[in-house]
Motif scaffolding. Structure first.
Motif, PDB file in Angstrom:
ATOM      1  N   ARG A 361       0.769  -1.253   0.132  1.00 36.37           N
ATOM      2  CA  ARG A 361      -0.044   0.045   0.053  1.00 36.37           C
ATOM      3  C   ARG A 361       0.687   1.116  -0.018  1.00 36.37           C
ATOM      4  N   ARG A 362       2.064   1.349   0.774  1.00 37.72           N
ATOM      5  CA  ARG A 362       2.883   2.712   0.824  1.00 37.72           C
ATOM      6  C   ARG A 362       3.620   2.663  -0.490  1.00 37.72           C
ATOM      7  N   SER A 367       0.948  -7.034  -6.959  1.00 39.63           N
ATOM      8  CA  SER A 367       1.490  -7.961  -7.828  1.00 39.63           C
ATOM      9  C   SER A 367       0.658  -9.368  -7.587  1.00 39.63           C
ATOM     10  N   GLU A 368       0.734 -10.217  -8.624  1.00 40.32           N
ATOM     11  CA  GLU A 368       0.093 -11.439  -8.069  1.00 40.32           C
ATOM     12  C   GLU A 368       0.657 -12.108  -7.078  1.00 40.32           C
ATOM     13  N   SER A 369       1.867 -11.986  -6.758  1.00 36.73           N
ATOM     14  CA  SER A 369       2.614 -12.427  -5.580  1.00 36.73           C
ATOM     15  C   SER A 369       1.998 -11.856  -4.360  1.00 36.73           C
ATOM     16  N   SER A 370       2.219 -10.574  -4.353  1.00 36.63           N
ATOM     17  CA  SER A 370       1.681  -9.890  -3.075  1.00 36.63           C
ATOM     18  C   SER A 370       0.201 -10.019  -2.666  1.00 36.63           C
ATOM     19  N   ALA A 371      -0.695 -10.210  -3.684  1.00 37.93           N
ATOM     20  CA  ALA A 371      -2.219 -10.585  -3.360  1.00 37.93           C
ATOM     21  C   ALA A 371      -2.224 -11.619  -2.747  1.00 37.93           C
ATOM     22  N   ARG A 372      -1.425 -12.768  -3.006  1.00 38.19           N
ATOM     23  CA  ARG A 372      -1.545 -14.330  -2.250  1.00 38.19           C
ATOM     24  C   ARG A 372      -0.858 -14.065  -1.023  1.00 38.19           C
ATOM     25  N   PRO A 548      -8.284   0.690   5.085  1.00 34.41           N
ATOM     26  CA  PRO A 548      -8.941   1.850   4.922  1.00 34.41           C
ATOM     27  C   PRO A 548      -8.827   2.146   3.308  1.00 34.41           C
ATOM     28  N   MET A 549     -10.000   2.697   2.835  1.00 35.97           N
ATOM     29  CA  MET A 549     -10.002   3.018   1.530  1.00 35.97           C
ATOM     30  C   MET A 549      -9.215   4.258   0.938  1.00 35.97           C
ATOM     31  N   SER A 550      -8.991   5.015   2.216  1.00 40.99           N
ATOM     32  CA  SER A 550      -7.961   6.176   1.875  1.00 40.99           C
ATOM     33  C   SER A 550      -7.627   6.656   3.250  1.00 40.99           C
ATOM     34  N   GLU A 551      -6.323   7.325   3.355  1.00 44.80           N
ATOM     35  CA  GLU A 551      -5.907   7.991   4.528  1.00 44.80           C
ATOM     36  C   GLU A 551      -7.060   9.024   5.242  1.00 44.80           C
ATOM     37  N   ASP A 552      -7.789   9.728   4.343  1.00 40.71           N
ATOM     38  CA  ASP A 552      -8.797  10.561   4.847  1.00 40.71           C
ATOM     39  C   ASP A 552      -9.776  10.018   5.580  1.00 40.71           C
ATOM     40  N   ARG A 553      -9.975   8.636   5.647  1.00 42.76           N
ATOM     41  CA  ARG A 553     -11.342   7.858   5.779  1.00 42.76           C
ATOM     42  C   ARG A 553     -10.797   6.632   6.668  1.00 42.76           C
ATOM     43  N   LYS A 554      -9.753   6.625   7.867  1.00 42.42           N
ATOM     44  CA  LYS A 554      -9.489   5.511   8.315  1.00 42.42           C
ATOM     45  C   LYS A 554      -9.540   5.361   9.852  1.00 42.42           C
ATOM     46  N   VAL A 555     -10.135   6.612  10.569  1.00 42.10           N
ATOM     47  CA  VAL A 555     -10.373   6.359  11.933  1.00 42.10           C
ATOM     48  C   VAL A 555     -11.849   6.685  12.250  1.00 42.10           C
TER      49      VAL A 555
END
Length: 809
Positions: A361-362, A367-372, A548-555
């Motif tokens: 995310r950062r 990738s296909e690997s990270s998704a798994r 979270p979907m975004s940093e503005d909507r995480k808390v």
């Protein structure tokens, strides 16, 4: 996940299940099928294997070529082609007159700059493949087929294009289906078959006699970073394109073929759901491989030739303590497989999914690997996938595989057994099954089952790491039994009278009161940014979303203030001069345990700013002030019959509120909210006027309070009488304290108490203020006599004289 029906048919007998019917059955059992695509459906007519037997430049063009293409035993067609990679002797894809390509593109005889063309030589794009899966050498040109391709053969048959591709929408809890094997087990349970898989065996011709892998060492700085880590060594490979059938399987799975080594890792990724990575063994800076967190400001150039500055939370693979790969995401550029690679070090591992997710995310790198890795992998097949990939590399690249491998001692998840009552099947699903029927369902799933008394115990295979609790078992029973077969039953519950609860009535009346006061209702997000969540927060520990979907909507907010400030800024930016809002919504507070649901409270909040009354020819402009918002709060409590139980206490230490114009609201002894002016600095940050006012009260606390019954009193028959009293008091003495003192001393006949004058000026001492109150007395049963009023006033004088430095004037 894109699943080839043809590939799946090699693992199961699907002759009785057409692709569309199979897709429908898969969707019915819990995995949604977003679509079924068949490349052959958009191809018609004679599209065949051709061979360029003659080629010459077009006389009227500097880039077109006139080719003579053999498309049958005695059939040669003249076709004009502009592809840069066309050459004499090449086997190509020829679309002849009368054929139709995707997009209803019809091929017919035509003239190109004066020369006749009787067809078209095709690229993969023109057959319908998306550009992102096409081998790079063919992206800007036509497809060049292998020498063994038979001239005149149908391309649909030769490329196996008549192959329905099922697009599975995999939810996070069903990551086991992110592979062909996992999908085969799922489909096998649906069609009541056990899948079978072709396994590569060690070929003596490809088995290395050396044992150089023993010179490689592996060490992890923290065992939590990788539960399994294995390395294998393949010698003397020759890098070249993979066979066409391998390339096509990858392309149908939405993966671009690269070369035979990389394709082998991707093939096993699709087959097993196991991410793998191939290093050029000779380009590694050392043979001591490590797994650790990245160092501060450590830099790694990844395969996409992007230089990335790493974070101490990122997991890296090192050689001689030098980062050579970003674990689970992407390898390093300096050690990737190239055309010159001869020895390959193959990595098979299971990395910490949470760390992979944060890094992905950062960096915005998925990738296909990270998704798994993020969703989890089957630990039981890590070694098998690595071994099969190594054997496949040896076959495709002519290499030699070392039978031994090196690894960190695995830390495998313990076997899972789930015990539940057989009666739960009826009580919670609504179906009656005997033991034979239950056994049949778990046989189809491939789960071991044991009955003991009224209970049953299910042993979960490692490939289904999503199953942990009895509810998961019941879900498996329901979906394999068939959701559509479960009978409809009405829930049994005691009848309830159709009426609103006290809380619902309070919310409705609060909404009506606010709108009567001229406030407009708004609805905002309960999720705010980290910084906004700290405004007026009563807890330091916040409730954050894991994804979270975004940093503005995480808390989750702890106050309504940030939400109303956001709405006020939005309206102010659109030149709204009068802001008058209210909202009834929830705030959330963290519990002691992270596994507990946060505590929720219903709040009423108000915000006003700007012009209360606009300037008219007969009326001056009037802005909202502290007394406006406080009057609204007092009016609210009066309307719900709690005014006599509410008091206000000044509060100076709230960083988000004006220190001299803020009060806490108390319902008897409980603080239930606040009212006041927003701190000018905060208002400025949100581009609001400095005179912006806010109030917030806890509706749950109000609902729990005992309110006086609503009684209708007759109009008094007897007259009221009033007395005025002027007081000289210190400025730090609150109006609330004086009101409380007077009311408690005046007796039951006092029906109204009003401050009608305040004076601060030169004629009185500094630090003093003059306050004038009017007391109204009335008795509903008789006319009050002068002596009774005098006695009440004497009691008031006596009570006021107990206050230090107070003078009755």
């Amino acid at each position: 996940m894109f699943v080839s029906y043809q590939w799946l048919s090699e693992m199961l007998d699907l002759a009785a299940y057409p692709a569309e019917e199979l897709a429908e059955q898969i969707s019915r059992t819990g995995i949604e099928i977003e679509g079924v695509k068949n490349y052959a459906d958009h191809l018609q007519g004679p599209i065949v294997v051709g061979q360029v037997i003659q080629q010459e430049p077009h006389p009227n063009s500097d880039h077109l070529q006139i080719t003579q293409v053999k498309v049958g035993e005695e059939d040669v067609r003249q076709i004009i082609c502009g592809a840069p990679n066309v050459h004499q002797g090449a086997k190509v894809i020829a679309a002849l007159e009368g054929s139709v390509l995707p997009g209803d593109f019809k091929i017919k005889t035509s003239k190109l700059r004066g020369e006749e063309s009787r067809g078209m030589l095709c690229s993969y794009q023109e057959l319908g493949f998306p550009e992102n899966v096409i081998p790079k050498e063919f992206v800007d040109g036509i497809v060049l087929l292998p020498e063994e391709a038979t001239v005149g053969a149908s391309i649909i048959d030769y490329l196996q294009l008549d192959d329905p591709i099922l697009e599975l929408s995999i939810t996070p809890n069903r990551a086991d289906a992110l592979s062909m094997r996992g999908t085969a087990y799922e489909v096998g349970a649906i069609v009541n078959q056990t899948p079978h898989f072709d396994i590569l065996d060690f070929d003596p011709g490809h088995q290395s006699e050396t044992n150089a892998i023993q010179e490689v060492t592996v060490k992890s700085a923290n065992r939590d970073l990788s539960a399994i880590y294995q390395l294998r060594l393949i010698h003397d490979v020759v890098i070249q394109p993979s066979p066409l059938n391998i390339q096509l399987r990858l392309m149908k799975a939405n993966v671009r073929p690269i070369n035979n080594i990389v394709d082998a890792t991707n093939y096993m990724l699709i087959l097993y759901g196991q991410p793998l990575h191939a290093f050029d063994f000779d380009r590694l800076p050392g043979k001591n491989i490590g797994i650790r967190k990245a160092k501060e400001e450590e830099v790694l150039t990844t395969l996409d030739e992007t230089q990335r500055t790493l974070d101490p939370e990122d997991i890296v693979i090192t050689a001689a303590d030098q980062a050579v790969a970003l674990a689970g995401l992407m390898g390093g550029y300096d050690s990737h497989v190239t055309a010159d690679t001869r020895n390959v070090l193959l990595e098979a591992a299971d990395f910490d999914g949470q760390a992979i997710r944060k890094t992905s995310r950062r960096l915005g790198l998925r990738s296909e690997s990270s998704a798994r890795f993020e969703k989890g992998i089957n630990q039981a097949t890590v070694a098998s996938a690595g071994e099969q990939a190594a054997l496949m590399m040896a076959q495709l690249a002519g290499g030699q595989v070392e039978e031994q491998f090196v690894e960190i001692e695995p830390q495998l998840n313990p076997p899972v057994e789930v015990t539940l009552d057989q009666a739960d099947i009826l009580n919670k699903i609504g179906i009656q099954l005997n033991q034979r029927e239950i056994q049949e369902i778990f046989d189809r799933l491939g789960f071991d089952l044991a009955f003991h008394g009224d209970q049953m115990t299910v042993k979960i295979p490692p490939r289904r790491w999503d199953i942990r609790i009895p509810a998961d078992i019941l879900e498996e029973i329901a979906r394999i039994y068939g959701y559509d077969r479960i009978p409809d039953t009405l829930p049994k519950a005691p009848s309830q009278p159709a009426k609103l609860s006290s809380r619902q009535r309070l919310i409705r009346s609060s909404r009506a009161i606010c709108e009567e006061m001229g406030l407009h209702e708004v609805v905002s997000y309960v999720l705010v940014s980290q910084a906004m969540a700290e405004l007026n927060a009563s807890q330091t520990r916040q409730v954050e979303l894991m994804l979270p979907m975004s940093e503005d909507r995480k808390v989750l907010r702890q106050s309504m203030l940030p939400s109303l400030l956001e709405i006020a800024r939005y309206n102010r930016a659109r030149h709204q001069e009068r802001l008058a809002f209210y909202e009834i919504g929830k705030v959330f507070f963290a519990q002691e345990s992270i596994h507990q649901q946060p505590e929720e409270e219903e709040r009423l909040a108000m915000l006003v700013s700007g012009q209360q009354v606009g300037k008219q020819w007969d009326t001056p402009e009037k802005a909202y002030d502290f007394y406006t918002i406080k009057g609204m709060v007092e009016g609210f409590f009066a309307s719900i019959r709690l005014a006599d139980q509410v008091t206000y206490q000044a509060r100076q230490d709230l960083t988000c509120m004006h220190p001299g114009r803020t009060a806490e609201i108390y319902l008897q002894d409980q603080c239930i909210g606040l009212v006041g002016q927003i701190h000018p600095n905060l208002a400025k940050d949100y581009d609001l006027l400095a005179e912006t006012y806010f109030a917030e009260v806890d509706l749950d606390a109000i609902d729990r309070a005992v309110r006086a019954d609503l009684l209708q009193s007759p109009i008094p028959k007897y007259p009221a009488t009033s007395r005025d009293i002027a007081l000289l008091v210190n400025r730090d003495l609150t109006h609330q304290e004086l009101m409380t003192t007077i009311r408690s001393a005046a007796g039951a006949d006092l029906i109204d108490l009003e401050l009608f004058d305040r004076y601060v000026g030169d004629s009185i001492a500094e630090g003093k203020q003059s306050l004038a109150y009017r007391l109204t007395f009335q008795n509903p049963t008789k006319t009050l006599e002068e002596e009774e009023v005098k006695q009440a006033m004497d009691q008031v004088y006596e009570a006021l004289n107990q206050i230090d430095q107070l003078e009755i004037r």
